[in-house]
Design a protein around this motif. Structure first.
Motif: not given
Length: 228
Positions: A82-83, A85-87, A89, A91-92, A207
């Motif tokens: 997720e890090a 993906g967030a940093a 952009g 797709r996760v 998740h």
């Protein structure tokens, strides 16, 4: 599509870089150490990227095993995915870890996958074949799975079994396939995700699939020491 796959839901820290368009794995790393997920994961990602001659900025998708798995190890892979993906952009996507182990087995007959859940329990699921799970993953004590009168015992009796949990409790999972990998390979995780995406299937959100509460608990008689 350049896919970075990783999983820390089992004692294995496994990473692979997969070219989904060319259907080939460019590089992979695999280490088994149940106590060092946090130390090993990022160096493994770096090693895989360097071996493939790629950069993290080249990656378009991240695939991560969502478990089931013990809390401490599982969250390392999910938080890292997720890090990224967030940093960046990216797709996760999430994939059930047991599904990845099943896919890696290549079996075309009914079988069982079981991993070590600690606390003398196993995470397990039944499969019709390497791509088809029957029902939802579960967590149980091996003693509850055994016996001719046990509901689950009837379901798994006589079936081939794959995974470290099956190896650990071979008295229950009597059809253990020692010739097949006991832990998940990120190569298999990536190929399974790529197949499902190519068919237009929606993968799981990233998740955690814990199936039970974490080992750490707030003490029952916790004493408040801060001033009111």
């Amino acid at each position: 599509m350049l896919m970075l796959a990783l999983d820390t839901a089992t004692p294995a820290v496994t990473v692979a870089l997969h070219d989904a368009d060319g259907d080939r794995t460019l590089a992979a790393a695999h280490q088994v150490d149940a106590r060092r997920h946090g130390e090993l994961l990022l160096p493994s990602v770096d090693r895989v990227l360097n071996e493939a001659g790629r950069k993290l900025a080249d990656v378009t998708d991240v695939v991560v095993g969502v478990g089931p798995g013990p809390y401490t190890g599982l969250r390392v892979g999910l938080a890292t995915a997720e890090a990224f993906g967030a940093a960046l952009g990216l797709r996760v996507h999430g994939v059930c870890t047991l599904d990845g182990i099943a896919y890696g087995s290549g079996l075309d007959e009914p079988f069982v996958v079981a991993t070590d859940a600690r606390r003398k329990e196993v995470y397990w699921a039944r499969y019709a074949d390497a791509r088809t799970r029957v029902g939802e993953p579960a967590v149980d004590r091996p003693a509850e799975l055994a016996g001719s009168g046990a509901r689950i015992g009837v379901e798994i009796a006589g079936l081939p079994s794959v995974g470290a949990g099956a190896v650990l409790y071979e008295d229950v999972f009597r059809g253990v396939r020692h010739d097949l990998p006991a832990d998940l390979s990120a190569r298999a995780l990536a190929r399974l995700a790529a197949e499902r995406l190519a068919r237009g299937e929606e993968l799981l959100p990233p998740h955690p699939l814990y199936l039970r509460r974490p080992d750490a608990q707030v003490p029952a008689n916790y004493k408040v020491v801060t001033p009111r």
